[in-house]
Design an enzyme around this catalytic site. Structure first.
Site, mmCIF file in Angstrom:
data_model
loop_
_atom_site.group_PDB
_atom_site.id
_atom_site.type_symbol
_atom_site.label_atom_id
_atom_site.label_comp_id
_atom_site.label_asym_id
_atom_site.label_seq_id
_atom_site.Cartn_x
_atom_site.Cartn_y
_atom_site.Cartn_z
ATOM 1 N N CYS A 2 0.876 -1.180 0.000
ATOM 2 C CA CYS A 2 0.000 0.000 0.000
ATOM 3 C C CYS A 2 0.911 1.226 0.000
ATOM 4 O O CYS A 2 2.112 1.115 0.199
ATOM 5 C CB CYS A 2 -0.846 0.039 1.256
ATOM 6 S SG CYS A 2 -1.836 -1.432 1.494
ATOM 7 N N ARG A 28 1.143 1.785 -6.017
ATOM 8 C CA ARG A 28 1.347 0.772 -4.977
ATOM 9 C C ARG A 28 0.051 0.056 -4.587
ATOM 10 O O ARG A 28 0.077 -0.931 -3.847
ATOM 11 C CB ARG A 28 1.952 1.419 -3.724
ATOM 12 C CG ARG A 28 3.300 2.051 -3.959
ATOM 13 C CD ARG A 28 3.786 2.735 -2.704
ATOM 14 N NE ARG A 28 4.053 1.771 -1.657
ATOM 15 C CZ ARG A 28 5.199 1.145 -1.461
ATOM 16 N NH1 ARG A 28 6.213 1.385 -2.271
ATOM 17 N NH2 ARG A 28 5.357 0.286 -0.483
ATOM 18 N N TRP A 75 -3.785 -1.650 -1.278
ATOM 19 C CA TRP A 75 -3.769 -2.888 -2.059
ATOM 20 C C TRP A 75 -4.161 -3.963 -1.056
ATOM 21 O O TRP A 75 -3.385 -4.349 -0.195
ATOM 22 C CB TRP A 75 -2.373 -3.138 -2.619
ATOM 23 C CG TRP A 75 -2.243 -4.426 -3.366
ATOM 24 C CD1 TRP A 75 -1.723 -5.604 -2.920
ATOM 25 C CD2 TRP A 75 -2.634 -4.670 -4.717
ATOM 26 N NE1 TRP A 75 -1.768 -6.548 -3.903
ATOM 27 C CE2 TRP A 75 -2.321 -6.008 -5.015
ATOM 28 C CE3 TRP A 75 -3.226 -3.874 -5.704
ATOM 29 C CZ2 TRP A 75 -2.583 -6.579 -6.258
ATOM 30 C CZ3 TRP A 75 -3.478 -4.454 -6.938
ATOM 31 C CH2 TRP A 75 -3.152 -5.782 -7.204
ATOM 32 N N ASN A 101 1.013 -0.037 6.077
ATOM 33 C CA ASN A 101 1.404 -0.819 4.904
ATOM 34 C C ASN A 101 2.119 -2.059 5.408
ATOM 35 O O ASN A 101 3.055 -1.950 6.183
ATOM 36 C CB ASN A 101 2.366 0.020 4.040
ATOM 37 C CG ASN A 101 3.010 -0.794 2.938
ATOM 38 O OD1 ASN A 101 2.416 -1.734 2.434
ATOM 39 N ND2 ASN A 101 4.229 -0.433 2.573
ATOM 40 N N GLY A 102 1.641 -3.236 5.012
ATOM 41 C CA GLY A 102 2.288 -4.471 5.453
ATOM 42 C C GLY A 102 1.271 -5.408 6.056
ATOM 43 O O GLY A 102 0.069 -5.284 5.799
ATOM 44 N N GLU A 478 8.182 -19.964 -20.168
ATOM 45 C CA GLU A 478 8.005 -18.597 -19.661
ATOM 46 C C GLU A 478 9.049 -17.657 -20.272
ATOM 47 O O GLU A 478 8.737 -16.521 -20.641
ATOM 48 C CB GLU A 478 8.087 -18.613 -18.128
ATOM 49 C CG GLU A 478 8.005 -17.256 -17.453
ATOM 50 C CD GLU A 478 6.742 -16.469 -17.763
ATOM 51 O OE1 GLU A 478 5.822 -16.995 -18.414
ATOM 52 O OE2 GLU A 478 6.694 -15.290 -17.375
ATOM 53 N N LYS A 482 8.201 -14.194 -22.403
ATOM 54 C CA LYS A 482 8.703 -12.871 -22.004
ATOM 55 C C LYS A 482 9.377 -12.181 -23.188
ATOM 56 O O LYS A 482 9.161 -11.008 -23.440
ATOM 57 C CB LYS A 482 9.717 -12.975 -20.850
ATOM 58 C CG LYS A 482 9.169 -13.276 -19.481
ATOM 59 C CD LYS A 482 8.479 -12.146 -18.768
ATOM 60 C CE LYS A 482 7.019 -12.101 -19.061
ATOM 61 N NZ LYS A 482 6.127 -12.991 -18.376
ATOM 62 N N GLU A 485 6.702 -11.117 -25.925
ATOM 63 C CA GLU A 485 5.717 -10.071 -25.658
ATOM 64 C C GLU A 485 6.308 -8.671 -25.537
ATOM 65 O O GLU A 485 5.631 -7.703 -25.829
ATOM 66 C CB GLU A 485 4.835 -10.407 -24.447
ATOM 67 C CG GLU A 485 5.507 -10.391 -23.113
ATOM 68 C CD GLU A 485 4.534 -10.706 -21.970
ATOM 69 O OE1 GLU A 485 3.346 -10.374 -22.053
ATOM 70 O OE2 GLU A 485 5.000 -11.283 -20.970
ATOM 71 N N HIS A 501 13.093 -34.131 -33.208
ATOM 72 C CA HIS A 501 11.913 -34.637 -33.926
ATOM 73 C C HIS A 501 11.340 -33.596 -34.892
ATOM 74 O O HIS A 501 10.199 -33.721 -35.313
ATOM 75 C CB HIS A 501 10.855 -35.099 -32.914
ATOM 76 C CG HIS A 501 11.342 -36.244 -32.075
ATOM 77 N ND1 HIS A 501 11.557 -37.509 -32.573
ATOM 78 C CD2 HIS A 501 11.728 -36.306 -30.765
ATOM 79 C CE1 HIS A 501 12.011 -38.306 -31.618
ATOM 80 N NE2 HIS A 501 12.139 -37.585 -30.506
ATOM 81 N N LYS A 599 -2.938 -5.496 -19.601
ATOM 82 C CA LYS A 599 -2.528 -6.136 -18.347
ATOM 83 C C LYS A 599 -3.542 -7.185 -17.926
ATOM 84 O O LYS A 599 -3.179 -8.248 -17.435
ATOM 85 C CB LYS A 599 -2.354 -5.074 -17.259
ATOM 86 C CG LYS A 599 -1.859 -5.614 -15.933
ATOM 87 C CD LYS A 599 -0.435 -6.123 -16.051
ATOM 88 C CE LYS A 599 0.059 -6.807 -14.790
ATOM 89 N NZ LYS A 599 1.172 -7.724 -15.074
HETATM 90 O O1 M6R Z 1 -4.080 -11.887 -14.695
HETATM 91 P P1 M6R Z 1 -3.746 -13.253 -15.191
HETATM 92 O O2 M6R Z 1 -2.642 -13.904 -14.442
HETATM 93 O O3 M6R Z 1 -4.951 -14.157 -15.256
HETATM 94 O O4 M6R Z 1 -3.255 -13.039 -16.666
HETATM 95 C C1 M6R Z 1 -2.966 -14.117 -17.487
HETATM 96 C C2 M6R Z 1 -2.184 -13.686 -18.712
HETATM 97 O O5 M6R Z 1 -2.944 -12.787 -19.473
HETATM 98 C C3 M6R Z 1 -0.852 -13.031 -18.319
HETATM 99 O O6 M6R Z 1 -0.070 -13.875 -17.529
HETATM 100 C C4 M6R Z 1 -0.047 -12.658 -19.579
HETATM 101 O O7 M6R Z 1 0.363 -13.818 -20.227
HETATM 102 C C5 M6R Z 1 1.141 -11.774 -19.198
HETATM 103 N N1 M6R Z 1 1.166 -10.588 -19.991
HETATM 104 C C6 M6R Z 1 2.443 -12.437 -19.388
HETATM 105 O O8 M6R Z 1 3.514 -11.632 -19.045
#
Ligand code: M6R
Length: 604
Positions: A2, A28, A75, A101-102, A478, A482, A485, A501, A599
């Site tokens: 927070c 935050r 938060w 906060n915490g 993963e 990264k 994207e 294969h 997001k």
């Molecule tokens: O909010 P969520 O964890 O459900 O979101 C899932 C995906 O949309 C999210 O992880 C997306 O793949 C990210 N941008 C990856 O960095």
């Protein structure tokens, strides 16, 4: 996480400063906000659920010209984001107000004790025990003495500010782990969770250390340790502009979120391991629930799906309970076969991803028990699940998920260890090892010099391959997401043994292959696959357990310290995230807001 703000001046109106400070700290947390002003006529409070803009509409109801006050942007961790749970919180008489906060770990015990003594609580928060404790210790009259006594009762990691209407010329501040900084002005002093809260007013500051208490008036700052002895903290001059300060001095939120991971892991684990055992209630489950299910079905999207893959490996290896992991957008239309012996687990940072939510609803319609792992208190996923565990990573602003991913893995690890214990396969060594992760995370961050060189090379290529076996393959998935994207390079992840294969046909001179090597049982097999790509001209970059021989056939490698293979994923994730970050920077891309993405994906 927070944001907290305080202002105490000689004559100046505290309100505009506090509101502007909160705006700077909104990153935050932004599910509710509030402000309290202290004067001899009492404590005046306005607070509301929702973003700061909602609080802005209530400010007219506050008296003007009051020079002492505190503010908070929340938060949620304990208690949903409602008006009642918004800070500031007060004592029964409304003479003391606090923002925090915490997490107060022992709040339940304190709350019961205070209720037995006649205190009336208005919220579900852990925070509210603070003003009632202060009241109990005579805080309206002697705020400093009461804070000192209350401090001896509180357990956890936190920072808080307290004001009293009977002594409205001072703010008492305490820091135990959560950050708190004092801004030094002329005829006024400031407090904030970070510099950005007061940078518009002053660049001179004192950073409180763990265990410090500060009594702040318009003309003085007195800092003491737990024993009450005065201590000097250096006065520093902050050379940041406001935008930099919001990101903790980092050029992008993504980098800030990567770098804060070791500390965030500490927050996520706090209170969840006691006497070398994982506490089931702290991840939202009872012993009965843990013992009841013979199968687990994980549903998630993107990065959360990749965390699910790690979770599957951990639960199956440690507890021998079968786990399926499905991409939510597929699962929802796949006529899944579910029965009462299956627990459906949704993993979602935002808790609002439409596909994941649809799977949860589908499971509930079939009468199946649902459990979610999310970062967002009060989110739809959290509200619609039978049980929930929070990742406690704080707000994740960058679109590319980093700290949410590693904290999802931590919660899944805790779950796997609990299930293992139930099955008579307890691993106290791993429970102990988890507590070392924040320390090892800092070590990883200190040893990543080679990453920027790799990233510059990566930035000039078109295709990248990520390979690994077992947990390392899940990490490879993963790593490639990264890179795709945020740097828009074409990347693919493969199980190292699967390349031959088909995909091996794509390997030619100079193609970068990122090999992840933390799995000890199969490392020699992965090395054979590395030799296969090298024989075809690939340039191999390794993210490698530092205990493997330095003679590995790898062109550039990042050694990482790992305690146990099963705990390696969060540590190995850091260089993968940084490689993607620096590659995107080298290519000049918009790191925090990549093209075409959002997001939180609340549509199908
Ligand atoms: O909010 P969520 O964890 O459900 O979101 C899932 C995906 O949309 C999210 O992880 C997306 O793949 C990210 N941008 C990856 O960095």
């Amino acid at each position: 996480m927070c944001g907290i703000v305080g202002f105490v001046g000689e004559k100046e109106d505290a309100l505009p400063f506090i509101f502007n400070g909160l705006k700077r700290l909104e990153y935050r947390g932004y599910d509710s906000a509030g402000i309290a002003l202290a004067s001899k006529s009492g404590i005046a409070i306005q607070k509301t659920q929702g973003k700061l803009a909602a609080l802005g509409e209530l400010l007219e109801a506050l008296p003007s010209g009051i020079p002492c006050g505190i503010g908070h942007t929340r938060w949620a961790t304990h208690g949903r984001p409602t008006n009642e749970n918004a800070h500031p919180h007060t004592d029964c008489q409304g003479e003391i107000a606090t923002v925090h906060n915490g997490i107060i770990e022992n709040f339940q015990t304190l709350r019961e004790e205070l209720i037995a003594k006649g205190h009336r609580f208005q919220s579900d928060t852990d925070t509210e025990v603070i003003p009632h404790l202060l009241e109990e210790y005579g805080g309206a009259e002697d705020l400093v003495g009461a804070v000192r006594q209350a401090e001896t009762r509180l357990q956890g990691a936190y920072a808080f500010l307290a004001i009293s209407s009977r002594d409205p010329e001072r703010i008492v501040a305490v820091r135990r782990t959560s950050p708190l900084i004092i801004g030094l002005g002329t005829n006024a002093n400031y407090l904030g969770s970070d510099f950005s809260a007061f940078l518009a007013a002053t660049k001179r500051a004192q950073i409180l250390e763990n265990g410090d208490m500060a009594v702040v008036t318009p003309h003085s700052v007195v800092i003491t340790d737990k024993a009450g002895s005065r201590i000097d903290r250096p006065v520093i001059t902050v050379d940041w502009d406001i935008k930099q300060a919001e990101r903790g001095g980092y050029p992008h939120f993504m980098l800030k979120e990567i770098m804060e991971q070791p500390d965030v892991w500490g927050d996520c684990l706090l209170g969840r391991i006691r006497d070398n055992e994982v506490v089931p209630q702290e991840i939202g489950l009872t012993w009965d629930q843990l013992a009841e299910y013979q199968r687990i079905q994980i549903v998630a999207a993107g990065t959360a799906y990749h965390a699910g893959l790690i979770g599957k490996a951990l639960i199956e290896r440690l507890a021998r309970i079968p786990v399926n992991v499905d991409v939510a957008s597929e699962f929802r239309y796949a006529s899944p076969i579910l029965d009462r012996g299956t627990m459906v687990m949704a993993i979602s940072q935002s808790g609002e991803t439409a596909d994941t939510l649809a799977c949860l609803r589908l499971a509930r319609e079939q009468g199946v028990f649902t459990y979610s792992i999310t970062n967002t208190v009060g989110s739809t996923v959290a509200r619609e699940s039978d049980a929930v565990a929070y990742t406690l990573a704080g707000p994740e602003i960058a679109v590319a998920s980093t700290k949410a991913y590693t904290t999802q893995i931590l919660v899944l690890s805790l779950l796997a260890l609990l299930l293992a214990r139930i099955k008579g396969r307890a691993r106290p060594d791993l429970v102990q090892g988890m507590l070392q992760l924040p320390f090892l995370g800092h070590k990883v961050l200190k040893g990543i010099d080679g990453i920027t060189t790799m990233a510059e090379r990566m930035a000039g290529t078109h295709d990248v391959f990520y390979i690994g076996r077992g947990l390392d393959y899940a990490l490879a998935m993963e790593g490639q997401l990264k890179i795709k994207e945020i740097s828009y390079l074409h990347a693919e992840a493969y199980p190292a043994g699967e390349l031959k294969h088909g995909t091996l046909a794509l390997i030619k001179e100079g193609v970068p292959v990122v090999a992840i090597l933390t799995e000890h049982d199969v490392w020699e097999k992965t090395v054979s696959n590395i030799l296969e790509v090298k024989a075809r001209g690939a340039e191999v970059w390794g993210i490698v357990d530092e205990r493997f021989p330095a003679t590995l056939p790898i062109d550039h490698y990042i050694p990482i310290p790992i305690g146990d293979t099963l705990l390696a994923p969060v540590l190995a994730a850091i260089p993968l995230q940084l490689l993607a970050y620096y590659t995107a920077v080298a290519r000049g891309e918009d790191v925090d807001q990549p093209r075409n993405l959002a997001k939180s994906v609340t549509v199908e």
